[in-house]
Every structure is written in structure tokens, then in C-alpha cells.
Design an enzyme around this catalytic site. Structure first.
Site, PDB file in Angstrom:
ATOM      1  CB  THR A 263      -4.794  -0.551  -7.493  1.00 43.95           C
ATOM      2  OG1 THR A 263      -4.431  -1.044  -6.209  1.00 43.95           O
ATOM      3  CG2 THR A 263      -3.782  -0.987  -8.525  1.00 43.95           C
TER       4      THR A 263
ATOM      5  CG  ASP B  86     -13.725  -5.130   1.190  1.00 44.27           C
ATOM      6  OD1 ASP B  86     -13.484  -6.239   1.693  1.00 44.27           O
ATOM      7  OD2 ASP B  86     -13.283  -4.057   1.646  1.00 44.27           O
TER       8      ASP B  86
ATOM      9  CB  THR C  32     -12.109  -5.090  -4.451  1.00 41.83           C
ATOM     10  OG1 THR C  32     -12.966  -5.095  -3.306  1.00 41.83           O
ATOM     11  CG2 THR C  32     -12.982  -5.059  -5.682  1.00 41.83           C
TER      12      THR C  32
ATOM     13  NE  ARG D  71      -6.191  -9.951   2.740  1.00 37.13           N
ATOM     14  CZ  ARG D  71      -5.780  -8.718   2.931  1.00 37.13           C
ATOM     15  NH1 ARG D  71      -6.579  -7.718   2.664  1.00 37.13           N
ATOM     16  NH2 ARG D  71      -4.580  -8.463   3.372  1.00 37.13           N
TER      17      ARG D  71
ATOM     18  CG  MET E  12     -11.529  -9.097   5.413  1.00 39.61           C
ATOM     19  SD  MET E  12     -10.191  -9.015   4.246  1.00 39.61           S
ATOM     20  CE  MET E  12      -8.799  -9.003   5.361  1.00 39.61           C
TER      21      MET E  12
ATOM     22  NE  ARG F 277      -3.736  -2.248   2.497  1.00 35.99           N
ATOM     23  CZ  ARG F 277      -4.811  -2.563   1.773  1.00 35.99           C
ATOM     24  NH1 ARG F 277      -5.223  -1.753   0.810  1.00 35.99           N
ATOM     25  NH2 ARG F 277      -5.492  -3.667   2.010  1.00 35.99           N
TER      26      ARG F 277
HETATM   27  N1  ATP Z   1      -5.896   8.521  -5.381  1.00 33.41           N
HETATM   28  C1  ATP Z   1      -4.822   7.794  -5.670  1.00 33.41           C
HETATM   29  N2  ATP Z   1      -3.958   8.193  -6.631  1.00 33.41           N
HETATM   30  C2  ATP Z   1      -2.864   7.465  -6.946  1.00 33.41           C
HETATM   31  N3  ATP Z   1      -2.546   6.293  -6.332  1.00 33.41           N
HETATM   32  C3  ATP Z   1      -3.373   5.848  -5.373  1.00 33.41           C
HETATM   33  C4  ATP Z   1      -4.553   6.562  -4.989  1.00 33.41           C
HETATM   34  N4  ATP Z   1      -5.160   5.868  -4.003  1.00 33.41           N
HETATM   35  C5  ATP Z   1      -4.399   4.782  -3.789  1.00 33.41           C
HETATM   36  N5  ATP Z   1      -3.336   4.752  -4.601  1.00 33.41           N
HETATM   37  C6  ATP Z   1      -2.267   3.751  -4.646  1.00 33.41           C
HETATM   38  O1  ATP Z   1      -2.842   2.491  -5.007  1.00 33.41           O
HETATM   39  C7  ATP Z   1      -2.229   1.437  -4.278  1.00 33.41           C
HETATM   40  C8  ATP Z   1      -3.263   0.574  -3.625  1.00 33.41           C
HETATM   41  O2  ATP Z   1      -4.223   1.369  -2.920  1.00 33.41           O
HETATM   42  P1  ATP Z   1      -4.992   0.780  -1.641  1.00 33.41           P
HETATM   43  O3  ATP Z   1      -3.992   0.403  -0.607  1.00 33.41           O
HETATM   44  O4  ATP Z   1      -6.037   1.740  -1.272  1.00 33.41           O
HETATM   45  O5  ATP Z   1      -5.591  -0.599  -2.136  1.00 33.41           O
HETATM   46  P2  ATP Z   1      -6.714  -0.916  -3.194  1.00 33.41           P
HETATM   47  O6  ATP Z   1      -6.153  -0.896  -4.540  1.00 33.41           O
HETATM   48  O7  ATP Z   1      -7.893  -0.035  -2.958  1.00 33.41           O
HETATM   49  O8  ATP Z   1      -7.016  -2.424  -2.826  1.00 33.41           O
HETATM   50  P3  ATP Z   1      -7.879  -2.981  -1.597  1.00 33.41           P
HETATM   51  O9  ATP Z   1      -9.261  -3.159  -2.129  1.00 33.41           O
HETATM   52  O10 ATP Z   1      -7.248  -4.246  -1.276  1.00 33.41           O
HETATM   53  O11 ATP Z   1      -7.814  -2.007  -0.489  1.00 33.41           O
HETATM   54  C9  ATP Z   1      -1.284   2.084  -3.283  1.00 33.41           C
HETATM   55  O12 ATP Z   1       0.032   1.883  -3.727  1.00 33.41           O
HETATM   56  C10 ATP Z   1      -1.669   3.548  -3.278  1.00 33.41           C
HETATM   57  O13 ATP Z   1      -0.550   4.401  -3.094  1.00 33.41           O
HETATM   58  O1  F6P Z   2      -4.245  -5.989   4.122  1.00 35.46           O
HETATM   59  P1  F6P Z   2      -4.520  -4.946   5.137  1.00 35.46           P
HETATM   60  O2  F6P Z   2      -3.702  -3.712   4.900  1.00 35.46           O
HETATM   61  O3  F6P Z   2      -4.493  -5.446   6.514  1.00 35.46           O
HETATM   62  O4  F6P Z   2      -6.010  -4.447   4.858  1.00 35.46           O
HETATM   63  C1  F6P Z   2      -7.149  -5.153   5.144  1.00 35.46           C
HETATM   64  C2  F6P Z   2      -8.271  -4.563   4.358  1.00 35.46           C
HETATM   65  O5  F6P Z   2      -8.133  -4.912   3.004  1.00 35.46           O
HETATM   66  C3  F6P Z   2      -9.344  -5.431   2.506  1.00 35.46           C
HETATM   67  O6  F6P Z   2      -9.218  -6.828   2.442  1.00 35.46           O
HETATM   68  C4  F6P Z   2      -9.614  -4.910   1.108  1.00 35.46           C
HETATM   69  O7  F6P Z   2      -9.778  -3.548   1.111  1.00 35.46           O
HETATM   70  C5  F6P Z   2     -10.401  -5.017   3.523  1.00 35.46           C
HETATM   71  O8  F6P Z   2     -11.499  -5.888   3.569  1.00 35.46           O
HETATM   72  C6  F6P Z   2      -9.608  -5.012   4.788  1.00 35.46           C
HETATM   73  O9  F6P Z   2     -10.139  -4.108   5.715  1.00 35.46           O
END
Ligand code: ATP
Ligand code: F6P
Ligand code: MG
Length: 536
Positions: free
Chosen positions: A250, A278, A276, A437, A321, A222
Site C-alpha cells: 500500500t 506482520d 501490517t 487479526r 501469521m 489487494r
Molecule cells: N509496487 C506497488 N506499486 C503500486 N501499488 C502497489 C504496489 N504493491 C502493492 N500495491 C497495491 O497496494 C495494495 C495493497 O498491497 P498488498 O496486498 O501487498 O498489501 P499490503 O499493503 O502490503 O498489506 P499487508 O501487509 O496486509 O500484506 C494493493 O491494492 C496493491 O495493488
Molecule cells: O488476507 P490474505 O490475502 O489471506 O493474506 C494473508 C496474509 O496477510 C498478512 O496478514 C499480512 O501480510 C500475512 O500475515 C498473511 O500471510
């Protein structure tokens, strides 16, 4: 009144049967080569959501462009994805080599027609507008990359999800087997891996059995998204196809990369594959790995049920989750039939008094001698925060770190029955959070992952960029990234699915309390999600 024109065909009918000489000159219409494109139009007032970069908005009167009078197409909207030729108009294109491959040699209709679109909504009424459509995914007759020219990379970001390895494997094998691509790089450890780690060479052999394992072969992280550093690196390494697997965050990162690539005017196709656990990504039917997670959750629910039915006044709590979206909890509950009550972030609940959770628990204990509650991790966060006087913490990507609602609820129920009701109960709290997961994907998710990978490959080879792939009403489509990041998919309490759950568990809807009613009224509007995020 404004009229909105949307480019519909990448090239006109007569140009579909292009000579197979390669390279051919590019006859993709840019935004200005309007004469090649067929336009459909709609009134701006009927549009919902922002326009992507490939929708053309002009005032008929200002531009002197009169749309073809086509009453049949009125209110037809194509939310198109960008194409490399929109900023590199002179790109040559080539005959797709797919037809010559073993796999596609005898396929009747190898290529998807440029006219094929996928409807966003399939339930319509006689008088409904034709509404929003997306470009259908699949191989195109013409591609914008020679096989030997492709230098692809794959990156995985965010949390884990069953099936990531299958997507990686199928991108590598698909690129190689369908398009003869040899140069495929793995970016390690998420976005920051672009500029802080060495790449790994991916071959069909090196990824052959990774789909049998959970997690991500490439590792993930992240935070660490630095658009400029990432695109510098893409340029330095000569990468021209970027496959990005990850959730909403992402995909926002992928959109930023695509925009920077476009600004620099470099030939790089950016393809997002939504991931995702979720199921919180909009437009697509369902995210990969979701079914596997729901299936795995059954084991935890079953364990809770076995435990509580073996003791007197057994109360089981299973935390699943679901940060802002309660889909896993809802589907796991509906699948199980052993769950008495499901609590999700979207549905407010309260503990005390008439119609509250304590009353319901007591009623079920009297009736059955035991009960099971399934709890999404994001449910009731505001109550937990109040109880624990916790301050908000965030992860490296800026996501709010959740407080343990499972522990909180366990304690609350224990206290209530021991101290107030003077009743002995047997609490069993099961927290399988990461277990659902961190497993390989099941059979149907594996097939789904293969389709996603192939759709992404065909899209990138055809020169599309800044797109996300996914099934819309069971048909794979290319969706503008902005469309899937502008809002979040949540369980709509007003939809029939939640009603089905209530009808199955017969749990209270928790709408008896005035405060809840007030909040619920706020949640009913389209802004619910934003309200929710800011309120916890
Ligand atoms: N608004 C944004 N602009 C550019 N990069 C972003 C933004 N939001 C998140 N990222 C980048 O995307 C990557 C993943 O984001 P995040 O940790 O929120 O997980 P996600 O892709 O939403 O997956 P998950 O559903 O598992 O949370 C990170 O490396 C983060 O820096
Ligand atoms: O892997 P981490 O950073 O502990 O995050 C867990 C989170 O990621 C997810 O699996 C996906 O956003 C959520 O359900 C949960 O809250
Ligand atoms: Mg996310």
C-alpha cells in the site's frame, strides 16, 4: 569529495513568528531558495540508503555554495519528507486554527518546532556520527489548507489488522474537531474503490463506535492499483488530502500516487499510515495492532498447551501469521512461556539427525510428557514446496501465496514417531491464522492508532506530502515513504531478541547442519531479505 546539503528548516528562525494575518505569503524555501534554509551537511560516503526528494545534493565546488562551517553538525543527516511547496512554490499559508480549539486552548506548547527532529538510532557511542534523523510529527504553526477548503479521503488496503477502524475514526474526528474539516470521504474496497465504487461521506457521528469492531469499516482489497485512474479520480472529486492506511504494498502505491500528483502539479497531500500485522515495516518501532495480535495468539498457545498436557506424549503445533517476518511468533513465544520451540522464516531449521527438530521433540516428550511448537506461516516454505511439489501462486497484489507449513509439519512429526520411532504421540494442530487479526485493537493499540491519525492530519495540514507517519524510538516522526518501502523488517538472528528467545525456550538453534550453516552465512548479510524472498 561530494558534500550533501539537506534543507533543515522549513523557514528560518526569524520567520517562525510569522504575522497571524491569513493568508500569508509562502516563505517556504524551494530547493533553489537556499538562502532561507539552514543547511547541515555530511560527507556522501557516510550516507546510507537513497535520498528522498527533499534532500539536496550539490557539489560545493560546482555550485559555489559553501556550507556554514559547523563541525558540531558534521554527519547529521535529515531524511526529510516532501512538501507541497516543492512543486507549488506560491501556495499561501495560514495560521493554524488549532490553538483556538477546545482541545488545544491551554496546551503549553501547541506547535512542534520546525527544528525538532527524531534520531533514528538512540544507542550511540561517544565517537558516533550523529546519523539519520526524521522530522518530528505534530502540529505546525502554519498550515497550507484553510479548513473549509479541505476535502479529505481515507482508503484502507491489504490485509486486516486490529485498529484500522480506530485510525479511520480518529482521522475523521481529528480533522473535524481539531481543524473544523467537514468534507471527509471514505473510499470503499481499497485502491480500486477510487475508480470503481461510490464514496461514502464520513462524519464523527457515522464513525463514532467503529473502533469497537475488528476489520475495516471501509473494506479492503489487494491488487487494483492503477495510479492514473486513481489520481484522475482524486482530481475529479476535488480531493486534496489523501489518507492511505496499509502495509508495504500500500505504501508503494501511496508513493506512486504522490509522484503522479507532483507530476500533475496539483495541491494534494498524500499521507501514509503504516499497517501490517506482520510488523514488517522498517524504521518505525512497531506497527499498530501487533500487540493485540500477540495477545490474541496467547489464547491459541494456551489452548494448545492445555490440550497437550492433558494427554500422553502430546505435541501441539500453533501456526501464526508472518509471511517473511517472524515477529508475531517470536513475541507470542516470549510472552507465553508455554512454548518449547519457535520456528520463523528467518531461522532455518531441519528435521532429522543430530540437533534436528525430531530429536528435540523426543527429548522434550521424555522430559515433560508434552511440548508446544509455535510456527510462523512463512517458516520452512522451501521444504513444504519440495514435499508437495507445489508451484508458486500469487495473490492479486503479487504476494506469494504460502503453503500450509503447519499441516506439513504435523504430518512429518506424526510419520516420524509412528513409523521410525514406533512411539505413540498425540498431535494437536491449531491454526488461528485470521483470528489474531480480525479483532478490535486493545487499549494500548487504540491509543497508538489515535496518535498515528493525529500525526497524519497535522502533517497533511502543514503541507507535507509523500510521507508515512510512525514512532521512531517512541517519538512520532514523518518518514519519506521510499524509506519504509525499500526494505522489509525481519527478525535479525544476530540481535539479542532472538538470543533471548533461544535462552527462554532452550530450543536448538539448528546450526549443526552444514547446509543450514551455509544458508545462514548467506542470511547474515544485509541482502538476507532478498535472498529469502527469491529462495521460497
Ligand atoms: N509496487 C506497488 N506499486 C503500486 N501499488 C502497489 C504496489 N504493491 C502493492 N500495491 C497495491 O497496494 C495494495 C495493497 O498491497 P498488498 O496486498 O501487498 O498489501 P499490503 O499493503 O502490503 O498489506 P499487508 O501487509 O496486509 O500484506 C494493493 O491494492 C496493491 O495493488
Ligand atoms: O488476507 P490474505 O490475502 O489471506 O493474506 C494473508 C496474509 O496477510 C498478512 O496478514 C499480512 O501480510 C500475512 O500475515 C498473511 O500471510
Ligand atoms: Mg505486504
Amino acid at each position: 569529495m561530494d558534500t550533501v546539503f539537506t534543507s533543515f528548516y522549513p523557514y528560518s528562525h526569524s520567520r517562525n513568528s510569522l504575522p497571524s494575518t491569513s493568508p500569508s505569503t509562502n516563505d517556504f524555501p524551494s530547493h533553489t531558495s537556499l538562502s532561507f534554509a539552514k543547511f547541515v551537511f555530511t560527507k556522501q560516503s557516510s550516507l546510507r540508503g537513497p535520498f528522498n526528494s527533499h534532500s539536496i545534493k550539490v557539489r560545493a565546488s560546482e555550485d559555489g555554495l559553501i556550507p556554514p562551517t559547523d563541525p558540531q553538525n558534521e554527519d547529521f543527516i535529515l531524511e526529510d519528507v516532501p512538501h507541497l511547496t516543492s512543486f507549488l512554490p506560491d501556495l499561501p499559508m495560514y495560521t493554524n486554527p488549532l490553538k483556538k480549539t477546545q482541545a488545544y486552548a491551554i496546551v503549553k506548547q501547541t506547535f512542534v518546532s520546525p527544528e525538532d527532529v527524531v534520531a533514528h538510532k538512540v544507542v550511540v557511542q561517544k565517537e558516533s556520527a550523529r546519523g539519520v534523523h526524521f522530522r518530528r510529527a505534530g502540529p505546525r504553526e502554519k498550515v497550507f489548507f484553510k479548513s473549509e477548503e479541505v476535502r479529505a479521503c481515507i482508503v484502507t488496503c491489504g490485509g486486516l489488522c486490529p485498529g484500522i477502524n480506530t485510525v479511520i475514526r480518529e482521522i475523521v474526528c481529528g480533522l473535524n474537531n481539531m481543524y473544523g474539516v467537514e468534507e471527509i470521504l471514505g473510499i470503499q474496497g481499497g485502491y480500486r474503490g477510487f475508480y470503481s465504487k461510490n464514496t461514502v461521506q464520513l462524519t464523527p457521528k457515522s464513525v463514532n463506535d467503529i473502533h469497537k469492531r475488528g476489520g475495516t469499516f471501509l473494506q479492503t482489497s489487494r491488487g487494483g492499483h492503477d495510479t492514473n485512474k486513481i489520481v484522475d479520480n482524486i482530481q475529479d472529486r476535488g480531493i486534496n488530502q489523501v489518507y492511505i492506511i496499509g502495509g508495504d504494498g500500500t505504501q508503494k502505491g501511496a508513493a506512486a500516487i504522490y509522484k503522479e500528483v507532483e507530476r500533475r502539479g496539483i495541491k494534494v497531500a498524500v499521507a501514509g499510515i503504516p499497517k501490517t500485522i506482520d510488523n514488517d515495516i522498517v524504521v518505525i518501532d512497531k506497527s499498530f495492532g501487533f500487540d493485540t495480535a500477540v495477545e490474541e495468539a496467547q489464547r491459541a498457545i494456551n489452548a494448545a498447551h492445555v490440550e497437550v498436557e492433558s494427554v500422553e506424549n502430546g505435541v501441539g503445533i500453533v501456526k501464526l501469521m508472518g509471511r517473511y517476518s517472524g515477529f508475531i511468533a517470536m513475541h507470542a513465544t516470549l510472552a507465553s512461556r508455554d512454548v518449547d520451540c519457535c520456528l520463523i522464516p528467518e531461522s532455518p531449521f531441519y528435521l532429522e539427525g543430530q540437533g534436528g527438530l525430531f530429536e528435540f521433540v523426543e527429548q522434550r516428550l521424555k522430559e515433560n510428557g508434552h511440548m508446544v511448537i509455535v510456527l510462523a506461516e512463512g517458516a520452512g516454505q522451501e521444504y513444504v514446496a519440495q514435499s508437495f511439489h507445489a508451484s508458486a501462486e500469487i495473490d492479486a497484489s503479487g504476494n506469494r501465496l504460502l503453503l500450509d507449513v503447519g499441516l506439513w509439519l504435523t504430518q512429518k512429526i506424526k510419520d516420524h514417531f509412528t513409523n521410525v520411532r514406533k512411539m505413540a504421540i498425540n498431535m494437536k494442530y491449531i491454526d488461528p491464522t485470521y483470528m489474531i487479526r480480525a479483532i478490535p485493537s486493545n487499549a494500548s493499540d487504540n491509543i497508538y492508532c489515535t496518535l498515528l491519525a493525529h500525526s497524519a492530519i497535522h502533517g497533511a495540514m502543514a503541507g507535507y506530502t509523500g510521507f508515512t507517519v510512525g514512532p521512531v524510538n517512541s517519538r512520532h516522526a514523518y518518514i519519506p515513504i521510499s524509506r519504509v518501502t525499500e526494505t522489509t523488517n525481519i527478525v535479525k538472528l544476530t540481535d539479542r531478541m532472538w538470543a533471548r528467545l533461544l535462552a527462554s525456550t532452550n530450543q536448538p538453534s539448528f546450526l549443526g547442519c552444514e547446509a543450514v550453516q551455509e544458508r545462514f552465512a548467506n542470511k547474515m548479510d544485509d541482502d538476507f531479505h532478498n535472498l529469502k524472498i527469491t529462495s521460497i
